[in-house]
Design an enzyme around this catalytic site. Structure first.
Site, PDB file in Angstrom:
ATOM      1  N   ASP A 147       3.062   0.680   4.162  1.00  0.00           N
ATOM      2  CA  ASP A 147       4.133   1.666   4.263  1.00  0.00           C
ATOM      3  C   ASP A 147       3.615   3.010   4.775  1.00  0.00           C
ATOM      4  OD1 ASP A 147       5.999  -0.140   3.310  1.00  0.00           O
ATOM      5  OD2 ASP A 147       5.823   0.523   1.231  1.00  0.00           O
ATOM      6  N   TYR A 150      -5.613  -4.612  -3.178  1.00  0.00           N
ATOM      7  CA  TYR A 150      -5.254  -3.208  -3.049  1.00  0.00           C
ATOM      8  C   TYR A 150      -5.903  -2.393  -4.161  1.00  0.00           C
ATOM      9  CZ  TYR A 150      -1.417  -3.983   0.321  1.00  0.00           C
ATOM     10  OH  TYR A 150      -0.677  -4.292   1.432  1.00  0.00           O
TER      11      TYR A 150
END
Length: 248
Positions: free
Chosen positions: A51, A109
Protein backbone atom coordinates in the site's frame (compact mmCIF):
# COMPACT_ATOMS: atom_id res chain seq x y z
CA UNK A 1 12.84 -16.45 -21.28
CA UNK A 2 11.65 -15.52 -17.82
CA UNK A 3 13.60 -13.52 -15.26
CA UNK A 4 13.03 -12.73 -11.58
CA UNK A 5 14.16 -9.40 -10.16
CA UNK A 6 14.68 -8.76 -6.45
CA UNK A 7 13.79 -5.23 -5.36
CA UNK A 8 13.99 -3.03 -2.26
CA UNK A 9 12.37 0.38 -1.85
CA UNK A 10 11.53 3.21 0.51
CA UNK A 11 7.82 3.64 -0.01
CA UNK A 12 7.24 7.17 1.31
CA UNK A 13 6.91 8.86 -2.09
CA UNK A 14 4.88 6.12 -3.80
CA UNK A 15 1.23 5.18 -3.96
CA UNK A 16 2.17 1.58 -3.31
CA UNK A 17 3.55 -1.07 -5.64
CA UNK A 18 0.93 -1.49 -8.35
CA UNK A 19 0.60 0.69 -11.44
CA UNK A 20 -2.40 3.02 -11.22
CA UNK A 21 -3.57 6.11 -13.14
CA UNK A 22 -2.23 9.52 -12.15
CA UNK A 23 -0.01 8.21 -9.35
CA UNK A 24 3.66 7.31 -8.99
CA UNK A 25 4.22 3.66 -8.08
CA UNK A 26 7.21 1.37 -7.71
CA UNK A 27 6.04 -0.99 -10.45
CA UNK A 28 5.67 1.91 -12.88
CA UNK A 29 9.26 3.09 -12.25
CA UNK A 30 10.67 -0.39 -12.78
CA UNK A 31 8.62 -0.99 -15.94
CA UNK A 32 9.88 2.29 -17.40
CA UNK A 33 13.59 1.73 -16.66
CA UNK A 34 13.66 -1.92 -17.78
CA UNK A 35 11.77 -1.11 -20.98
CA UNK A 36 14.24 1.66 -21.86
CA UNK A 37 17.31 -0.45 -21.14
CA UNK A 38 16.07 -3.60 -22.88
CA UNK A 39 14.40 -1.68 -25.73
CA UNK A 40 11.23 -3.70 -25.36
CA UNK A 41 7.88 -3.30 -23.66
CA UNK A 42 8.52 -4.77 -20.20
CA UNK A 43 5.68 -5.25 -17.72
CA UNK A 44 6.74 -6.85 -14.46
CA UNK A 45 4.48 -8.98 -12.25
CA UNK A 46 5.14 -8.68 -8.52
CA UNK A 47 4.86 -11.22 -5.74
CA UNK A 48 2.15 -9.02 -4.24
CA UNK A 49 1.07 -5.44 -3.65
CA UNK A 50 2.13 -2.99 -0.99
CA UNK A 51 0.00 0.00 0.00
CA UNK A 52 0.86 3.69 -0.10
CA UNK A 53 3.87 4.51 2.07
CA UNK A 54 4.78 0.89 2.84
CA UNK A 55 8.48 -0.01 2.60
CA UNK A 56 10.13 -3.15 1.30
CA UNK A 57 13.49 -4.81 1.86
CA UNK A 58 12.68 -7.78 -0.38
CA UNK A 59 10.13 -7.95 -3.16
CA UNK A 60 10.29 -10.20 -6.22
CA UNK A 61 8.79 -9.70 -9.66
CA UNK A 62 9.07 -11.49 -12.98
CA UNK A 63 9.18 -10.43 -16.62
CA UNK A 64 9.69 -12.11 -20.00
CA UNK A 65 12.37 -11.18 -22.51
CA UNK A 66 13.29 -12.88 -25.80
CA UNK A 67 17.06 -12.65 -25.50
CA UNK A 68 19.59 -13.69 -22.91
CA UNK A 69 20.41 -10.96 -20.40
CA UNK A 70 23.84 -10.17 -18.99
CA UNK A 71 22.48 -9.92 -15.48
CA UNK A 72 25.38 -8.04 -13.87
CA UNK A 73 25.38 -5.35 -16.58
CA UNK A 74 21.62 -4.82 -16.48
CA UNK A 75 21.69 -4.65 -12.70
CA UNK A 76 24.32 -1.90 -12.74
CA UNK A 77 22.59 0.12 -15.48
CA UNK A 78 19.12 -0.19 -13.92
CA UNK A 79 20.35 1.07 -10.55
CA UNK A 80 21.98 4.03 -12.29
CA UNK A 81 18.63 5.06 -13.80
CA UNK A 82 16.28 4.17 -10.95
CA UNK A 83 15.54 6.84 -8.31
CA UNK A 84 17.57 6.58 -5.08
CA UNK A 85 14.64 5.17 -3.12
CA UNK A 86 14.36 2.05 -5.34
CA UNK A 87 17.13 -0.53 -5.56
CA UNK A 88 17.39 -3.53 -7.87
CA UNK A 89 19.20 -6.17 -5.80
CA UNK A 90 19.42 -9.08 -8.24
CA UNK A 91 18.28 -10.41 -11.62
CA UNK A 92 18.05 -14.15 -12.09
CA UNK A 93 16.84 -16.51 -14.80
CA UNK A 94 14.02 -18.87 -13.77
CA UNK A 95 11.98 -21.59 -15.40
CA UNK A 96 9.53 -20.36 -18.03
CA UNK A 97 6.55 -21.34 -15.86
CA UNK A 98 7.78 -19.63 -12.68
CA UNK A 99 5.40 -16.96 -11.34
CA UNK A 100 6.41 -14.32 -8.81
CA UNK A 101 2.97 -14.22 -7.20
CA UNK A 102 1.57 -17.73 -7.48
CA UNK A 103 4.78 -19.65 -6.74
CA UNK A 104 5.61 -17.74 -3.56
CA UNK A 105 5.65 -20.15 -0.61
CA UNK A 106 5.64 -17.52 2.12
CA UNK A 107 5.75 -13.78 2.72
CA UNK A 108 7.09 -12.09 5.84
CA UNK A 109 6.35 -8.61 7.13
CA UNK A 110 7.63 -6.47 9.99
CA UNK A 111 5.80 -3.58 11.60
CA UNK A 112 8.16 -1.16 13.36
CA UNK A 113 7.16 1.02 16.30
CA UNK A 114 9.13 3.50 18.38
CA UNK A 115 7.95 4.28 21.89
CA UNK A 116 9.56 7.73 22.00
CA UNK A 117 9.72 10.44 19.37
CA UNK A 118 12.83 9.78 17.28
CA UNK A 119 13.65 12.18 14.42
CA UNK A 120 15.90 9.56 12.80
CA UNK A 121 12.94 7.18 12.44
CA UNK A 122 10.60 9.78 10.98
CA UNK A 123 8.62 8.05 8.23
CA UNK A 124 10.28 4.72 9.03
CA UNK A 125 8.45 3.70 12.21
CA UNK A 126 5.13 4.44 13.91
CA UNK A 127 5.49 6.54 17.06
CA UNK A 128 3.32 5.20 19.89
CA UNK A 129 2.73 7.47 22.86
CA UNK A 130 1.90 4.66 25.27
CA UNK A 131 3.90 1.53 26.08
CA UNK A 132 1.94 -1.70 25.48
CA UNK A 133 2.40 -4.86 27.54
CA UNK A 134 4.80 -7.10 25.58
CA UNK A 135 3.44 -10.25 27.23
CA UNK A 136 -0.13 -9.39 26.22
CA UNK A 137 1.01 -8.56 22.68
CA UNK A 138 2.57 -11.99 22.28
CA UNK A 139 -0.36 -13.77 23.89
CA UNK A 140 -2.70 -12.11 21.40
CA UNK A 141 -0.35 -12.81 18.47
CA UNK A 142 -0.19 -16.52 19.41
CA UNK A 143 -3.95 -16.76 18.78
CA UNK A 144 -3.65 -15.88 15.08
CA UNK A 145 -2.31 -19.25 13.76
CA UNK A 146 -5.41 -20.94 15.23
CA UNK A 147 -7.52 -19.32 12.49
CA UNK A 148 -7.53 -19.47 8.70
CA UNK A 149 -10.37 -17.10 7.71
CA UNK A 150 -9.20 -13.50 8.14
CA UNK A 151 -12.02 -11.62 6.44
CA UNK A 152 -12.27 -9.44 9.56
CA UNK A 153 -8.72 -8.24 9.02
CA UNK A 154 -9.07 -7.25 5.36
CA UNK A 155 -10.14 -4.04 3.68
CA UNK A 156 -13.61 -3.85 2.16
CA UNK A 157 -13.81 -4.28 -1.64
CA UNK A 158 -10.74 -6.53 -1.74
CA UNK A 159 -10.79 -8.47 -5.02
CA UNK A 160 -10.12 -11.98 -3.68
CA UNK A 161 -11.78 -15.39 -4.02
CA UNK A 162 -10.94 -16.50 -0.49
CA UNK A 163 -10.01 -14.87 2.81
CA UNK A 164 -8.11 -17.94 3.99
CA UNK A 165 -4.48 -17.45 5.01
CA UNK A 166 -2.08 -19.82 6.74
CA UNK A 167 -0.20 -17.80 9.36
CA UNK A 168 3.07 -19.56 10.21
CA UNK A 169 4.60 -17.06 12.65
CA UNK A 170 3.35 -14.05 14.62
CA UNK A 171 5.33 -12.53 17.47
CA UNK A 172 6.63 -9.27 18.97
CA UNK A 173 10.18 -8.30 19.94
CA UNK A 174 11.17 -5.27 22.03
CA UNK A 175 14.63 -3.73 21.96
CA UNK A 176 14.80 -0.67 24.17
CA UNK A 177 12.42 1.91 22.72
CA UNK A 178 11.91 -0.12 19.53
CA UNK A 179 9.05 -2.59 19.19
CA UNK A 180 8.70 -4.85 16.13
CA UNK A 181 5.87 -7.16 15.12
CA UNK A 182 6.92 -10.10 12.93
CA UNK A 183 4.38 -12.06 10.89
CA UNK A 184 4.79 -14.76 8.22
CA UNK A 185 2.09 -16.44 6.11
CA UNK A 186 1.54 -18.09 2.78
CA UNK A 187 -0.47 -15.03 1.67
CA UNK A 188 -1.93 -11.81 3.04
CA UNK A 189 -5.10 -9.87 2.30
CA UNK A 190 -5.17 -6.18 1.45
CA UNK A 191 -4.49 -4.16 4.60
CA UNK A 192 -4.30 -7.33 6.69
CA UNK A 193 -0.98 -6.77 8.48
CA UNK A 194 -1.79 -3.18 9.41
CA UNK A 195 -5.21 -4.12 10.74
CA UNK A 196 -3.83 -7.09 12.70
CA UNK A 197 -1.08 -4.91 14.16
CA UNK A 198 -3.59 -2.30 15.27
CA UNK A 199 -5.83 -4.86 16.94
CA UNK A 200 -2.90 -6.50 18.73
CA UNK A 201 -1.81 -3.08 20.01
CA UNK A 202 -5.28 -2.53 21.42
CA UNK A 203 -4.87 -5.76 23.37
CA UNK A 204 -1.40 -4.75 24.54
CA UNK A 205 -2.72 -1.38 25.73
CA UNK A 206 -5.57 -3.02 27.67
CA UNK A 207 -8.28 -1.57 25.43
CA UNK A 208 -9.33 -4.89 23.87
CA UNK A 209 -9.35 -8.36 25.41
CA UNK A 210 -8.08 -11.45 23.63
CA UNK A 211 -11.61 -12.85 23.83
CA UNK A 212 -12.94 -9.73 22.10
CA UNK A 213 -10.30 -10.09 19.40
CA UNK A 214 -11.36 -13.69 18.87
CA UNK A 215 -14.95 -12.50 18.58
CA UNK A 216 -13.96 -9.99 15.88
CA UNK A 217 -12.24 -12.77 13.88
CA UNK A 218 -15.04 -15.30 14.29
CA UNK A 219 -17.82 -12.82 13.48
CA UNK A 220 -15.82 -11.43 10.51
CA UNK A 221 -16.41 -7.96 11.94
CA UNK A 222 -14.48 -5.84 9.44
CA UNK A 223 -15.99 -2.57 10.62
CA UNK A 224 -14.83 -3.04 14.20
CA UNK A 225 -11.38 -4.39 13.27
CA UNK A 226 -10.65 -1.60 10.77
CA UNK A 227 -11.02 1.06 13.50
CA UNK A 228 -7.52 0.11 14.68
CA UNK A 229 -5.68 0.33 11.33
CA UNK A 230 -2.11 1.60 11.85
CA UNK A 231 -0.25 3.87 9.36
CA UNK A 232 1.60 2.40 6.39
CA UNK A 233 5.00 3.97 7.10
CA UNK A 234 5.79 1.46 9.87
CA UNK A 235 5.26 -1.57 7.62
CA UNK A 236 7.97 -3.47 5.73
CA UNK A 237 7.72 -6.43 3.37
CA UNK A 238 11.00 -8.10 4.26
CA UNK A 239 11.06 -11.62 2.77
CA UNK A 240 9.41 -13.66 0.02
CA UNK A 241 10.39 -17.32 -0.40
CA UNK A 242 10.11 -19.70 -3.35
CA UNK A 243 10.69 -23.41 -4.01
CA UNK A 244 14.21 -24.18 -5.21
CA UNK A 245 12.75 -25.82 -8.34
CA UNK A 246 12.03 -22.47 -10.03
CA UNK A 247 15.65 -21.30 -10.14
CA UNK A 248 18.00 -22.07 -13.03
Amino acid sequence: MRYFIEVAYHGALYHGWQVQPNAETVQEKLNFVLSKLLRAEIEITGSGRTDTGVHCSQQFAHFDYDDEIVEKDLLHKANSFLPPDISLKSIRRVTDEAHARFDAVSRSYEYKITLHKNPFLQGLAYTLRWTPDLKLLNQAASVLPEYTDFEAFSKIHSDVHTHNCDIMEAYWVQNGDDLTFHIKANRFLRGMVRIITGNLLQVGLGKLSIEEMRDIIEKKDRKRAARFLVPGHGLYLNQVTYPESIWL
